[in-house]
Motif scaffolding. Structure first.
Motif, PDB file in Angstrom:
ATOM      1  N   HIS A  47      14.305   4.771   3.788  1.00 24.21           N
ATOM      2  CA  HIS A  47      15.518   4.600   2.993  1.00 24.21           C
ATOM      3  C   HIS A  47      15.910   3.127   2.923  1.00 24.21           C
ATOM      4  O   HIS A  47      16.177   2.504   3.946  1.00 24.21           O
ATOM      5  CB  HIS A  47      16.639   5.422   3.636  1.00 24.21           C
ATOM      6  N   ARG A  48      15.932   2.573   1.716  1.00 25.23           N
ATOM      7  CA  ARG A  48      16.164   1.137   1.493  1.00 25.23           C
ATOM      8  C   ARG A  48      15.119   0.298   2.208  1.00 25.23           C
ATOM      9  O   ARG A  48      15.380  -0.825   2.644  1.00 25.23           O
ATOM     10  CB  ARG A  48      17.574   0.733   1.922  1.00 25.23           C
ATOM     11  N   GLN A  58      18.036  -4.411   4.484  1.00 26.64           N
ATOM     12  CA  GLN A  58      18.036  -3.373   3.464  1.00 26.64           C
ATOM     13  C   GLN A  58      17.648  -3.946   2.101  1.00 26.64           C
ATOM     14  O   GLN A  58      18.106  -5.010   1.708  1.00 26.64           O
ATOM     15  CB  GLN A  58      19.426  -2.738   3.360  1.00 26.64           C
ATOM     16  N   GLU A  76      12.030   3.567  -0.521  1.00 26.87           N
ATOM     17  CA  GLU A  76      13.065   3.678  -1.554  1.00 26.87           C
ATOM     18  C   GLU A  76      13.825   2.360  -1.659  1.00 26.87           C
ATOM     19  O   GLU A  76      14.020   1.666  -0.657  1.00 26.87           O
ATOM     20  CB  GLU A  76      14.017   4.824  -1.179  1.00 26.87           C
ATOM     21  N   HIS A  91      21.793  -2.159  -2.783  1.00 18.20           N
ATOM     22  CA  HIS A  91      22.464  -0.858  -2.785  1.00 18.20           C
ATOM     23  C   HIS A  91      23.882  -0.922  -3.320  1.00 18.20           C
ATOM     24  O   HIS A  91      24.289  -0.120  -4.149  1.00 18.20           O
ATOM     25  CB  HIS A  91      22.478  -0.263  -1.379  1.00 18.20           C
ATOM     26  N   GLU A 140      15.482   3.821  -7.219  1.00 24.32           N
ATOM     27  CA  GLU A 140      16.772   4.423  -7.570  1.00 24.32           C
ATOM     28  C   GLU A 140      17.552   3.492  -8.478  1.00 24.32           C
ATOM     29  O   GLU A 140      17.895   2.374  -8.079  1.00 24.32           O
ATOM     30  CB  GLU A 140      17.615   4.714  -6.330  1.00 24.32           C
ATOM     31  N   TRP A 240      18.089  13.501   1.655  1.00 22.91           N
ATOM     32  CA  TRP A 240      18.584  12.253   2.233  1.00 22.91           C
ATOM     33  C   TRP A 240      19.888  12.527   2.973  1.00 22.91           C
ATOM     34  O   TRP A 240      20.530  13.543   2.726  1.00 22.91           O
ATOM     35  CB  TRP A 240      18.780  11.191   1.133  1.00 22.91           C
ATOM     36  N   THR A 241      20.366  11.557   3.745  1.00 26.16           N
ATOM     37  CA  THR A 241      19.590  10.614   4.517  1.00 26.16           C
ATOM     38  C   THR A 241      19.479  11.223   5.900  1.00 26.16           C
ATOM     39  O   THR A 241      20.495  11.410   6.568  1.00 26.16           O
ATOM     40  CB  THR A 241      20.271   9.246   4.578  1.00 26.16           C
ATOM     41  N   THR A 260      13.905  11.454   3.354  1.00 27.91           N
ATOM     42  CA  THR A 260      14.328  10.057   3.234  1.00 27.91           C
ATOM     43  C   THR A 260      15.198   9.722   4.441  1.00 27.91           C
ATOM     44  O   THR A 260      16.180  10.403   4.717  1.00 27.91           O
ATOM     45  CB  THR A 260      15.103   9.833   1.927  1.00 27.91           C
ATOM     46  N   THR A 261      14.831   8.645   5.157  1.00 24.62           N
ATOM     47  CA  THR A 261      15.454   8.370   6.440  1.00 24.62           C
ATOM     48  C   THR A 261      15.535   6.875   6.723  1.00 24.62           C
ATOM     49  O   THR A 261      14.710   6.094   6.238  1.00 24.62           O
ATOM     50  CB  THR A 261      14.658   9.058   7.574  1.00 24.62           C
ATOM     51  N   ASN A 262      16.529   6.505   7.530  1.00 25.52           N
ATOM     52  CA  ASN A 262      16.622   5.143   8.040  1.00 25.52           C
ATOM     53  C   ASN A 262      15.782   4.958   9.303  1.00 25.52           C
ATOM     54  O   ASN A 262      15.669   3.838   9.805  1.00 25.52           O
ATOM     55  CB  ASN A 262      18.087   4.801   8.362  1.00 25.52           C
TER      56      ASN A 262
END
Length: 280
Positions: A47-48, A58, A76, A91, A140, A240-241, A260-262
């Motif tokens: 994620h990011r 990010q 992403e 973002h 995105e 997400w997330t 989708t994960t950090n």
């Protein structure tokens, strides 16, 4: 006597109806389970990018490199279009005092990220991605106030991705219904397009022409049948997330295609331990 026969027949009919319902539910479950297996192993999206690591940030170029280095399936990132028509990756609508869609590119280009990089243009992000041929890209497009500018952003994103030879590695996601419609309109046939907001059923998203739902985990907790319903329509499911290990395990058990994960390193370990490998 006639009444007793009638009552008995009603009970028999009710039982038959209940049995038919049970069989139908079982058949749908088997069908959806087979569909989930056809899509293959649950995969992990950073994620990011992978930004929770030294030297990264990010939506930075380094976050793409780090996502690839740990073996994430995809990375992403978020895209805005400036007032003068340049695409940048970030973002937040307003970042370090600058509202990106209202600013000129010269101003945005000079914003520093937390790792010291300048905020990347989409072109520079895709240039890095070209050197990471294994990594898939999840682009995105953020929801813009100016819908005409948003439509131009959709066209420009797709054109740039295509011109850089990345069309077969790019997925498109958005919270905007208008942008969803335009991605369906402009993206090459076969592109993976996902809707993010969670206010539409899988059937409604499918009817809109997209082939995926990408909802917050809370939406699937409330509507666990949406995974099977999406798969039955041939759609993919992203969530997400997802940063909590128990949530990651739940997603794998549900047959969700993409997490989708950090925390991509932890998610990859859980996916590997929880999911057998199937042929795509």
């Amino acid at each position: 006597m006639l009444f007793l026969c009638y009552a008995g027949n009603i009970k028999l009919i009710d039982k038959l109806i209940m049995d038919i319902k049970r069989y139908l539910i079982m058949a749908v479950a088997v069908c959806c389970g087979s569909m989930a297996l056809a899509f293959g192993q649950t995969r992990v999206v950073a994620h990011r990018g992978f930004w929770k690591t030294a030297g990264s940030a990010q939506n930075s170029r380094q976050s793409l490199i780090m996502a690839d280095s740990v073996g994430a399936y995809a990375s992403e990132f978020d895209v805005w279009r400036t007032h003068d028509g340049v695409l940048f990756c970030n973002h937040d609508k307003k970042f370090k005092g600058v509202t990106i869609e209202e600013a000129n590119a010269k101003v945005v280009r000079n914003i520093d990220l937390d790792n010291g990089e300048n905020i990347p243009s989409l072109y520079s992000m895709l240039s890095v991605a070209k050197g990471l041929p294994r990594l898939r890209l999840v682009l995105e497009l953020k929801e813009h106030t100016d819908k005409e500018a948003e439509e131009k952003a959709v066209e420009e994103c797709i054109k740039m991705v295509k011109e850089m030879g990345l069309a077969d590695r790019a997925d498109y996601i958005t919270f905007s219904k208008e942008a969803l419609e335009n991605f369906v309109k402009y993206a090459p046939e076969g592109s993976d397009i996902y809707y993010l907001t969670g206010d539409l059923t899988p059937e409604e998203v499918h009817k809109a022409g997209a082939n995926g739902i990408d909802y917050h985990i809370s939406e699937f907790r409330k509507n666990p049948d949406w995974v099977g319903r999406a798969h039955a329509l041939g759609m993919k499911v992203n969530v997400w997330t997802v940063d909590v290990p128990d949530d990651m395990r739940w997603c794998v058990e549900q047959g969700i295609n993409l997490i989708t994960t950090n925390n991509p390193v932890e998610a990859l370990e859980i996916v590997k331990s929880k999911t057998p490998v199937y042929n795509d």
